[in-house]
Motif scaffolding. Sequence first.
Motif, mmCIF file in Angstrom:
data_model
loop_
_atom_site.group_PDB
_atom_site.id
_atom_site.type_symbol
_atom_site.label_atom_id
_atom_site.label_comp_id
_atom_site.label_asym_id
_atom_site.label_seq_id
_atom_site.Cartn_x
_atom_site.Cartn_y
_atom_site.Cartn_z
ATOM 1 N N MET A 89 0.742 -1.268 0.140
ATOM 2 C CA MET A 89 0.154 0.375 -0.123
ATOM 3 C C MET A 89 0.791 1.547 0.533
ATOM 4 O O MET A 89 0.838 2.429 -0.838
ATOM 5 C CB MET A 89 -1.076 0.587 1.080
ATOM 6 C CG MET A 89 -1.738 -1.466 1.439
ATOM 7 S SD MET A 89 -3.323 -0.848 0.090
ATOM 8 C CE MET A 89 -4.343 0.261 1.077
ATOM 9 N N LEU A 90 1.802 1.507 0.784
ATOM 10 C CA LEU A 90 2.574 2.428 0.919
ATOM 11 C C LEU A 90 3.605 2.993 -0.499
ATOM 12 O O LEU A 90 3.936 3.982 -0.757
ATOM 13 C CB LEU A 90 3.696 2.269 1.969
ATOM 14 C CG LEU A 90 3.311 2.131 3.137
ATOM 15 C CD1 LEU A 90 4.727 1.744 4.208
ATOM 16 C CD2 LEU A 90 3.079 3.340 3.847
ATOM 17 N N VAL A 91 3.779 1.171 -1.807
ATOM 18 C CA VAL A 91 4.488 2.235 -2.502
ATOM 19 C C VAL A 91 2.980 2.701 -3.678
ATOM 20 O O VAL A 91 3.807 3.037 -4.729
ATOM 21 C CB VAL A 91 5.113 1.015 -3.212
ATOM 22 C CG1 VAL A 91 5.460 1.283 -4.538
ATOM 23 C CG2 VAL A 91 5.854 0.061 -2.224
ATOM 24 N N THR A 92 1.766 2.693 -2.871
ATOM 25 C CA THR A 92 1.439 3.215 -4.086
ATOM 26 C C THR A 92 0.866 4.948 -3.899
ATOM 27 O O THR A 92 1.728 5.582 -2.730
ATOM 28 C CB THR A 92 -0.164 2.755 -3.661
ATOM 29 O OG1 THR A 92 -0.593 3.259 -2.365
ATOM 30 C CG2 THR A 92 -0.448 1.203 -3.791
ATOM 31 N N PRO A 93 0.552 5.635 -4.379
ATOM 32 C CA PRO A 93 0.050 6.918 -4.448
ATOM 33 C C PRO A 93 -0.500 7.148 -3.153
ATOM 34 O O PRO A 93 -0.763 8.279 -2.848
ATOM 35 C CB PRO A 93 -0.709 8.022 -5.260
ATOM 36 C CG PRO A 93 -0.141 6.504 -6.827
ATOM 37 C CD PRO A 93 -0.507 5.584 -6.056
ATOM 38 N N THR B 52 12.435 2.554 -4.124
ATOM 39 C CA THR B 52 11.111 2.357 -4.143
ATOM 40 C C THR B 52 10.043 2.561 -3.610
ATOM 41 O O THR B 52 9.283 2.942 -3.171
ATOM 42 C CB THR B 52 10.493 1.302 -3.971
ATOM 43 O OG1 THR B 52 10.822 0.339 -2.659
ATOM 44 C CG2 THR B 52 10.580 0.192 -5.005
ATOM 45 N N LEU B 54 10.238 3.348 -0.579
ATOM 46 C CA LEU B 54 9.956 3.483 1.152
ATOM 47 C C LEU B 54 10.582 3.462 2.161
ATOM 48 O O LEU B 54 10.867 2.991 3.564
ATOM 49 C CB LEU B 54 9.781 1.078 1.638
ATOM 50 C CG LEU B 54 8.390 0.584 0.158
ATOM 51 C CD1 LEU B 54 9.044 -0.470 0.536
ATOM 52 C CD2 LEU B 54 7.558 1.598 1.191
ATOM 53 N N ARG B 77 5.821 6.626 -7.262
ATOM 54 C CA ARG B 77 5.110 5.580 -6.480
ATOM 55 C C ARG B 77 3.486 5.594 -8.226
ATOM 56 O O ARG B 77 3.489 4.286 -7.930
ATOM 57 C CB ARG B 77 4.093 6.683 -5.653
ATOM 58 C CG ARG B 77 5.586 6.205 -4.666
ATOM 59 C CD ARG B 77 4.419 6.410 -3.304
ATOM 60 N NE ARG B 77 5.224 6.252 -2.515
ATOM 61 C CZ ARG B 77 5.304 7.662 -1.570
ATOM 62 N NH1 ARG B 77 3.902 8.102 -1.132
ATOM 63 N NH2 ARG B 77 6.325 7.479 -0.638
ATOM 64 N N CYS B 105 -6.454 2.392 -5.611
ATOM 65 C CA CYS B 105 -5.205 3.494 -4.622
ATOM 66 C C CYS B 105 -4.277 3.710 -6.248
ATOM 67 O O CYS B 105 -3.623 5.110 -5.999
ATOM 68 C CB CYS B 105 -4.558 2.530 -4.762
ATOM 69 S SG CYS B 105 -4.901 1.501 -3.547
ATOM 70 N N TYR B 106 -4.356 3.533 -7.051
ATOM 71 C CA TYR B 106 -3.619 3.989 -8.623
ATOM 72 C C TYR B 106 -4.734 4.789 -8.620
ATOM 73 O O TYR B 106 -5.089 5.058 -10.237
ATOM 74 C CB TYR B 106 -3.016 3.509 -9.492
ATOM 75 C CG TYR B 106 -2.047 2.799 -8.732
ATOM 76 C CD1 TYR B 106 -0.619 3.064 -8.532
ATOM 77 C CD2 TYR B 106 -2.470 1.384 -8.169
ATOM 78 C CE1 TYR B 106 0.557 2.286 -8.356
ATOM 79 C CE2 TYR B 106 -0.422 0.909 -7.542
ATOM 80 C CZ TYR B 106 0.479 1.203 -7.956
ATOM 81 O OH TYR B 106 1.961 0.968 -6.803
#
Lengths: 249, 314
Positions: A89-93, B52, B54, B77, B105-106
């Motif tokens: 989830m954290l890698v999504t915007p 990435t 993170l 992202r 989410c995208y």
Amino acid sequence: MRLVAETGIVFTREVRPTLRNPVGLVFGMAQPVVFLVVFGSLLSGLTWGDGASWQWFVPGTLIMMGLSGTVSAGYLLLAEMSGGSLDRMLVTPVSRAAMLVGRTLKESVLLLAQSTLIIVVVLPFGFRLHLVGALVAMLLLSVVGVGLGAFSCALAVVARKQEPMFYVVQQTLMFPLLMLSGVLLPIDTAPSWMRLLSRLNPLTYVVEAERALFAGDVAGSAVLGGLVSAVAFAVVGVLVGARAMRRVA
Amino acid sequence: MISTRGLTRHFKVKRRIVEAVRGLDLEVAEGELVAFLGPNGAGKSTSLRMLTTLLAPTSGEARIAGHDVRADPAAVRRRIGYVGQGNGAGPYFRVRDELVTQGRCYGFDAAESRRRADELLDTMELADLADRPAGTLSGGQRRRLDIALGMVHRPELLFLDEPSSGLDPQNRANLWEHILRLRASGTTVFLTTHYLEEADARAERVVVIDHGRIIADDTARRLKADLAGDHLTVTTDDPVRTARIADRVPLAREVVVDGNEVRLRVPDGSAVLPVLLRALDAATVDVWTAEVRRPTLDDVFLALTGRSLREVAA
């Protein structure tokens, strides 16, 4: 605007497994009801007559439910951190704040549903319902719930490297927070140091406001105190929680 | 597609500073399939987490698809997919639900998210499992779901952290089919692995990392030819004379006698072996067996570091 939409996405994701598992939902809902009916019935036989104990006891139970229910936001977050789905989830915007609020909102909404159920169940036992007061009380409860959930998530982030610490700290904080808010037993007769601590506990004001609201006293100073306390608690919780979420990534 | 300069990450562990990644300089062009190879703890995952968004770098910079990971993480992202070491799907969430959420989410709308989820359920052979909670899937199925989650928004660049770790050979082969299909469709793929055979057989380019530094970067074939060379092994009735003759072979290195066995390394084993055999024959040494072994990436790692990757990984 985007924050609202993203919060909605996270909320929808979180709430779906609960809705898809009716058996779990029923048991989760029934637990506080059983507790309330058993404990409340014991009390009503003791001192107060007809229904008065319910008036005192129902608001306390709701807060207690709020505490134990919403903190599971942190527990679930911890599980997702160690499992890897949070990373995904954290890698999504999607913004970190939305991830936090969406999660805690789900616990708050479940809490609202539970509170409604409890109120319906105690009505035949002589509980007097003041509709406006009860509605404001539930709103107040969900605001506190968001704050509690957010703090729990922050704790989960801090303790992510030593998971057992999460439970230890949570339990250690939870019990005094509960006792010192006068949820289960009145604090008036407690020693003075306890009364002082209880004044420092934001939950105390919420409990007092809840009791006033369920008694139909919507405009009293207790309600204002509870509202201020709950909003402040939620805002600080979300700020702390969102900062913590940014730290994971 | 990936461009880093001096990318560095330190961790503080018990008041000691651990330099997990030290000054990574890396360029990956569009459409490449790159394997990031190194033992456990070499800094592979830390590097990947920085690329990435993170994990914030301690110093240095990284640009992904033209965007700086620190200055504009949101833009990065949107363009990348990430398949982490863990499970991308939460155990209590249904397979299709997670894919739909990922689309949302995208920024896909609800209908588009559902359409894309169904499409991926088909291509990743997960359609029968769509309504199952992810936690009930087998290892190989979960890994396919992870990849599906990473591909929902059709990223230009896909990162995979140890994608085949813990899978049996059949599932690993199946996984690679999917990765190669992605590669064929033009996606840039950057993956970490500590499986030598995998990097050797599949990647077009191998970047070897050890102690947080890149120590080699080339095609597997060239790394092996330049750094390792072929192994020749002969067993004879007179190993001492065999070794003496082997020493005279042009470019022969590391001549070792082990019982009746003599081993040496040469750049082009199949050309050298007949020469060696003729020389031994002329010297009336009786040759029992002869063998050429092509080098592996482990030989490359050994040549570079003096350690075997297999020992380090174990």
